[in-house]
Design a protein around this motif. Structure first.
Motif, mmCIF file in Angstrom:
data_model
loop_
_atom_site.group_PDB
_atom_site.id
_atom_site.type_symbol
_atom_site.label_atom_id
_atom_site.label_comp_id
_atom_site.label_asym_id
_atom_site.label_seq_id
_atom_site.Cartn_x
_atom_site.Cartn_y
_atom_site.Cartn_z
ATOM 1 N N ALA A 54 36.323 8.287 39.718
ATOM 2 C CA ALA A 54 35.232 8.503 40.713
ATOM 3 C C ALA A 54 35.932 8.681 41.997
ATOM 4 O O ALA A 54 35.121 9.280 43.047
ATOM 5 N N TRP A 55 36.962 7.728 42.236
ATOM 6 C CA TRP A 55 37.482 7.842 43.641
ATOM 7 C C TRP A 55 38.241 9.125 43.759
ATOM 8 O O TRP A 55 38.330 9.446 44.754
ATOM 9 N N THR A 56 38.993 9.913 42.839
ATOM 10 C CA THR A 56 39.383 11.188 43.157
ATOM 11 C C THR A 56 38.285 12.149 43.372
ATOM 12 O O THR A 56 38.422 12.549 44.416
ATOM 13 N N TYR A 57 37.227 12.044 42.974
ATOM 14 C CA TYR A 57 36.193 12.917 43.409
ATOM 15 C C TYR A 57 35.631 12.518 44.546
ATOM 16 O O TYR A 57 35.603 13.462 45.439
ATOM 17 N N ALA A 58 35.381 11.240 45.261
ATOM 18 C CA ALA A 58 35.024 10.875 46.388
ATOM 19 C C ALA A 58 36.081 11.259 47.450
ATOM 20 O O ALA A 58 35.795 11.950 48.538
ATOM 21 N N VAL A 59 37.532 10.964 47.270
ATOM 22 C CA VAL A 59 38.245 11.833 47.952
ATOM 23 C C VAL A 59 38.446 13.287 48.162
ATOM 24 O O VAL A 59 38.415 13.746 49.561
ATOM 25 N N GLY A 60 38.282 13.845 47.131
ATOM 26 C CA GLY A 60 38.186 15.378 47.162
ATOM 27 C C GLY A 60 36.750 15.855 48.018
ATOM 28 O O GLY A 60 36.733 16.894 48.557
ATOM 29 N N ASN A 61 35.782 15.017 48.104
ATOM 30 C CA ASN A 61 34.625 15.337 48.931
ATOM 31 C C ASN A 61 34.398 14.413 50.157
ATOM 32 O O ASN A 61 33.197 14.031 50.661
ATOM 33 N N ARG A 62 35.299 13.714 50.706
ATOM 34 C CA ARG A 62 35.160 12.832 51.661
ATOM 35 C C ARG A 62 34.650 13.163 52.988
ATOM 36 O O ARG A 62 33.946 12.397 53.672
ATOM 37 N N SER A 63 34.526 14.458 53.394
ATOM 38 C CA SER A 63 34.030 14.907 54.559
ATOM 39 C C SER A 63 32.533 14.770 54.529
ATOM 40 O O SER A 63 31.955 14.591 55.574
ATOM 41 N N THR A 64 31.815 14.360 53.126
ATOM 42 C CA THR A 64 30.436 14.092 53.173
ATOM 43 C C THR A 64 29.940 12.791 52.729
ATOM 44 O O THR A 64 28.803 12.437 52.600
ATOM 45 N N LEU A 65 31.058 11.783 52.650
ATOM 46 C CA LEU A 65 30.592 10.743 51.832
ATOM 47 C C LEU A 65 30.561 9.423 52.745
ATOM 48 O O LEU A 65 30.830 8.392 52.118
ATOM 49 N N GLY A 66 30.616 9.549 53.838
ATOM 50 C CA GLY A 66 30.207 8.392 54.906
ATOM 51 C C GLY A 66 29.133 7.781 54.653
ATOM 52 O O GLY A 66 28.219 8.237 53.821
ATOM 53 N N SER A 67 28.806 6.485 54.978
ATOM 54 C CA SER A 67 27.737 5.499 54.480
ATOM 55 C C SER A 67 26.473 5.887 55.254
ATOM 56 O O SER A 67 25.285 5.718 54.550
ATOM 57 N N ALA A 68 26.485 6.257 56.393
ATOM 58 C CA ALA A 68 25.208 6.588 57.343
ATOM 59 C C ALA A 68 25.082 8.007 57.642
ATOM 60 O O ALA A 68 25.912 8.854 57.856
ATOM 61 N N LEU A 69 23.819 8.363 57.855
ATOM 62 C CA LEU A 69 23.167 9.522 58.370
ATOM 63 C C LEU A 69 22.335 9.199 59.575
ATOM 64 O O LEU A 69 21.692 8.190 59.896
ATOM 65 N N TRP A 70 22.970 9.808 60.955
ATOM 66 C CA TRP A 70 22.579 9.367 62.379
ATOM 67 C C TRP A 70 21.819 10.566 62.905
ATOM 68 O O TRP A 70 22.488 11.766 62.774
ATOM 69 N N VAL A 71 20.734 10.367 63.507
ATOM 70 C CA VAL A 71 20.115 11.456 64.223
ATOM 71 C C VAL A 71 19.439 11.068 65.817
ATOM 72 O O VAL A 71 19.229 9.568 65.915
ATOM 73 N N LYS A 72 19.638 11.896 66.715
ATOM 74 C CA LYS A 72 18.978 11.537 67.970
ATOM 75 C C LYS A 72 17.597 12.889 67.829
ATOM 76 O O LYS A 72 18.084 13.874 67.756
ATOM 77 N N ILE A 73 16.593 12.287 68.247
ATOM 78 C CA ILE A 73 15.294 13.079 68.268
ATOM 79 C C ILE A 73 14.973 12.788 69.541
ATOM 80 O O ILE A 73 14.651 11.684 70.136
ATOM 81 N N ASP A 74 14.229 14.022 70.150
ATOM 82 C CA ASP A 74 13.924 13.885 71.557
ATOM 83 C C ASP A 74 12.399 14.207 71.606
ATOM 84 O O ASP A 74 11.914 15.205 70.787
ATOM 85 N N LYS A 75 11.649 13.780 72.679
ATOM 86 C CA LYS A 75 10.308 14.102 73.073
ATOM 87 C C LYS A 75 10.504 15.197 73.948
ATOM 88 O O LYS A 75 10.786 15.227 74.957
ATOM 89 N N VAL A 76 9.844 16.372 73.581
ATOM 90 C CA VAL A 76 9.933 17.536 74.430
ATOM 91 C C VAL A 76 8.893 17.769 75.380
ATOM 92 O O VAL A 76 8.765 18.696 76.235
ATOM 93 N N SER A 77 7.817 17.100 75.077
ATOM 94 C CA SER A 77 6.444 17.400 76.034
ATOM 95 C C SER A 77 5.803 16.182 76.260
ATOM 96 O O SER A 77 6.132 15.155 75.382
#
Length: 335
Positions: free
Chosen positions: A312-335
């Protein structure tokens, strides 16, 4: 075929199902707390209206969700986690502060929804915002007392209800860190966010990285169990719900992968998954009376089992660019 709560697609795929007993064991060890475990299992069956809950995924926006799409309430959390703990620092805190430094926040108001003990607010108080301009929301009574002791204006109501701070355009900035994945009625949430934001205001949201969630579930680590987490948000899902409510998804980033942090978490989480199996040795050790010896025993077993994680760790290291713990977004009110 249940409709996707994020984009409205009526054709979604079932990934797997969990039972009320399985979900209960994920939160409460029945050997350690038999009465609380029984009550929680019964509560989940009542909450779902059946003894199982499906996990589904939308092929259009990638949103994963529990079906029934119903959030855990006060009774669930009192049974599943009566003594919550909150980390003092997270990646999304630092990333948000970095973004705030590029904005003009002087004299602006902010509210943290699901503020916990106020650790993030402590970081921005007097640096980005004046203390008198900061508000906080949390259901937990212990958290409310901690927030009030720090001088924050505190609320305990439901963000979606009309009696919750009923002032249109009350805030310049809204923070929701590791909260939105717990919530149902997501269109009501976004409608309320838009209502509460001032013109040109922004919302910062962090949720679990759904790619990391699926990695864990496919590699014998913890299941992201409902009704604690009921939504698995993606960039496309955020974009869809933003457009529906006249908001704009401005930034979307995943937490960078850090190998040592990942290994520590994976060793613990994979042990906890084993400890959910009825009759297993890990469940027996996990169910012993809480003590220093019990904690040491769990750590020794988790480390002893860690070589089994190498594929499992071998797979994770090979896909490490997408396997951080969080997804973060900034959303804006435009009107």
């Amino acid at each position: 075929m249940s409709t996707c709560p994020a984009c409205g697609n009526a054709s979604t795929a079932k990934l797997f199902e969990v039972t009320a007993d399985q979900a209960s064991r994920s939160f409460v060890n029945p050997r350690q707390y038999p009465d609380r475990s029984r009550k929680l299992t019964g509560h989940l069956s009542l909450l779902w209206g059946r003894d199982t809950c499906d996990i589904r995924k939308c092929p259009d926006c990638g949103f994963g969700f529990a079906d029934p799409f119903v959030a855990g309430g006060a009774e669930f959390y009192n049974l599943a986690a009566p003594h919550p703990s909150y980390p003092a620092m997270k990646w999304e805190y630092a990333r948000t502060i970095e973004e705030l430094r590029g904005l003009s926040t002087a004299g602006k108001t902010a509210i943290d929804v699901g503020a916990g003990f106020g650790y993030f607010l402590d970081l921005i108080k007097d640096n980005c915002f004046h203390a008198s301009d900061i508000y906080a929301v949390d259901y937990n009574e212990t958290a409310q007392l901690a927030l009030q002791s720090k001088g924050y204006k505190t609320f305990s109501g439901d963000l979606r209800e009309d009696d919750f701070i009923p002032m249109r355009g009350a805030f310049d900035i809204i923070f929701m860190f590791q909260v939105f994945e717990h919530m149902d009625r997501v269109d009501d949430v976004f409608a309320r966010l838009k209502y509460l934001l001032k013109a040109q205001g922004s919302v910062f949201i962090a949720v679990p990285n759904e790619i990391r969630t699926y990695y864990m579930e496919c590699h014998e680590s913890l299941i992201d169990m409902p009704p604690n987490h009921i939504g698995r948000w993606t960039k496309e899902a955020f974009d869809s719900i933003c457009r529906r409510h006249g908001l704009r998804l401005s930034i979307c980033e995943r937490e960078p992968f850090k190998l040592l942090k990942f290994l520590r978490e994976d060793i613990v989480d994979s042990f906890l998954r084993r400890a959910e199996k009825p009759g297993s040795f890990c469940e027996f050790v996990r169910g012993l009376p809480r003590s220093k010896a019990q904690r040491i025993g769990q750590a020794v077993i988790a480390l002893a089992l860690s070589p089994l994680r190498l594929p499992a760790w071998t797979y994770a290291v090979g896909n490490r660019s997408t396997l951080g713990s969080a997804l973060w977004v900034k959303i804006d009110k435009v009107s």
